[in-house]
Design a protein around this motif. Structure first.
Motif, PDB file in Angstrom:
ATOM      1  N   VAL A  75       0.849  -1.182   0.000  1.00  0.00           N
ATOM      2  CA  VAL A  75       0.000   0.000   0.000  1.00  0.00           C
ATOM      3  C   VAL A  75       0.888   1.236   0.000  1.00  0.00           C
ATOM      4  N   THR A  88      -2.434   2.337   8.291  1.00  0.00           N
ATOM      5  CA  THR A  88      -3.397   1.640   7.433  1.00  0.00           C
ATOM      6  C   THR A  88      -3.047   0.163   7.437  1.00  0.00           C
ATOM      7  N   LEU A  90      -3.304  -3.481   6.196  1.00  0.00           N
ATOM      8  CA  LEU A  90      -3.669  -4.253   5.010  1.00  0.00           C
ATOM      9  C   LEU A  90      -4.141  -5.621   5.475  1.00  0.00           C
ATOM     10  N   SER A 149      -0.874  -8.342   5.624  1.00  0.00           N
ATOM     11  CA  SER A 149       0.066  -7.372   6.170  1.00  0.00           C
ATOM     12  C   SER A 149       1.523  -7.783   5.957  1.00  0.00           C
ATOM     13  N   ALA A 186      -8.560  -2.892   3.311  1.00  0.00           N
ATOM     14  CA  ALA A 186      -7.674  -2.032   4.103  1.00  0.00           C
ATOM     15  C   ALA A 186      -8.474  -1.340   5.202  1.00  0.00           C
TER      16      ALA A 186
END
Length: 409
Positions: A75, A88, A90, A149, A186
């Motif tokens: 991201v 953020t 993921l 992640s 997300a």
């Protein structure tokens, strides 16, 4: 003849054999030029505590009959800078292939292929999902590529001369074309009341009592995918305000043109929640696969009689109908994961305040790890069981298996 002369003769013979073998790695590399492309997903807009879990159809992807050699993603913000997980999270991303009718009747609604991929609903004649080789029911976990992640720190390169085949004209029905869809889940955790609770999708933090299709959630469902669907909102700290941000999933694909020297691999995804029942005396299953994708880890019980401390261990055993040689293997877990085992240990890399940012991959020497047809595979997923437990965790194992070795191919 001296030993030195004998060694020279043997070395020369080996060299000539390598040069004269069309499937040798050196020859294969000269025949195939690796191509690389970097793509961006459509814009993902997130405010503090908000969730985006959208499906993007007909994304940019290599076209034609090719072999995928690697797929990496992360991201990034509008400037192209990687976004840290503590801002953020993921949750996951997946890439799914499908054949779409060239007819003008092929249109998309919000939940058409979404339900097909995630809920195993039937699919219309205008779309045909290209799922992997198994083993879950329907199209559940049928993606070709996908991580979470741990994306940034996980190697995905497929060794020579193996590759994932896509775009084979012989496999595309007349009147259809091959396309790819991307799902990115997300969660923006800026200013939230409970970051771990938000990333584990605890229902009370999202004030959710029904799923995204409007159906009531079971009374005992306290957290997971059904509570953090697209456009839900995790509870913020009182008075917190922050701007919306525009983010993207940047994905890098490497591939080569397909030819007779590429050895194809099949994709298998095994889920530790699969409740398939297998006879003790055979490989025959007594019921269908039932992959649930996620599960809960109960709060820690330090009862000395159990002797398990604060470790949650979940196992399942499933047969692989068609075996082969393992080329690549990697696990997928969420925060709190300690490791996963399938014929060997997979270790985890952590940083960024306890988030899992990488999984150690397994690259067996070609031919050294073979799964025989019908062999039972046991998957074990281990999580740290804290006093608060974990919701919505996953225990998946991703395998690339070649039915033949290069010299056999």
């Amino acid at each position: 003849m001296s030993y030195a002369s004998k060694d020279m003769v043997i070395s020369l013979a080996i060299l000539l054999l390598m040069l004269g073998t069309p499937c040798s790695s050196a020859f294969w590399k000269t025949r195939n030029k690796i191509k690389t492309a970097v793509y961006l997903s459509p814009k993902i807009e997130l405010g503090p505590g908000s969730v985006s879990n959208k499906f993007y159809y007909d994304i940019e992807f290599p076209r034609g009959h090719v072999a995928i050699k690697s797929f990496n993603a992360e991201v990034v913000d509008e400037a192209g800078n990687p976004v840290p997980l503590h801002k953020t999270y993921l949750h996951h991303w997946i890439i799914v292939g499908y054949h779409e009718s060239k007819s003008k009747l092929a249109t998309h609604t919000k939940h058409d292929l979404h339900r097909v991929v995630c809920v195993s609903d039937s699919v219309s004649k205008s779309h045909i999902i290209l799922r992997n080789s198994g083993v879950c029911q329907g199209n559940i976990l049928g993606q070709y590529f996908g991580l979470g992640s741990e994306t940034r720190g996980t190697a995905t390169d497929i060794p020579d001369p193996f590759g994932i085949e896509i775009g084979n004209p012989a496999e595309i029905p007349e009147g259809y074309e091959e396309k790819w869809l991307l799902n990115v889940h997300a969660i923006d955790t800026r200013g939230v009341e409970d970051k771990l609770g938000c990333t584990e999708c605890k229902c009370h933090l999202y004030n959710v009592t029904v799923n995204e299709y409007g159906n009531p959630l079971p009374p005992d469902y306290t957290g997971g995918l059904y509570c953090c669907y697209d456009e839900t909102q995790c509870r913020l700290k009182k008075g917190f305000q922050g701007p919306k941000r525009s983010l993207y999933l940047r994905y890098t694909v490497k591939w080569i043109d397909w030819d007779e020297y590429v050895v194809p691999v099949k994709i298998y995804i095994i889920d530790v929640t699969d409740t398939l029942k297998i006879s003790d005396t055979s490989n025959i299953a007594s019921s269908n696969h039932d992959c649930r994708i996620e599960y809960e880890v109960d709060p820690c019980n330090i009862d000395p009689k159990k002797g398990n401390g604060c470790l949650d261990v979940k196992r399942t055993t499933v047969p692989l109908e068609k075996g082969g040689y393992v080329v690549y293997a990697v696990a997928h877990q969420h925060s709190g994961g300690i490791g996963s085992t399938l014929y060997g240990q997979v270790m985890i890399n952590r940083n960024e305040s306890g988030y899992i940012v990488g999984m150690t991959t397994c690259y067996p020497k070609p031919g050294s790890v073979k799964i025989i047809d019908g062999e039972k595979l046991t998957l074990e997923s281990n999580y740290s069981s804290t006093t608060r437990g974990h919701t919505g965790v996953m225990g998946l194992f991703y395998l690339l298996v070649a039915e033949q070795l290069p010299h056999q191919h």
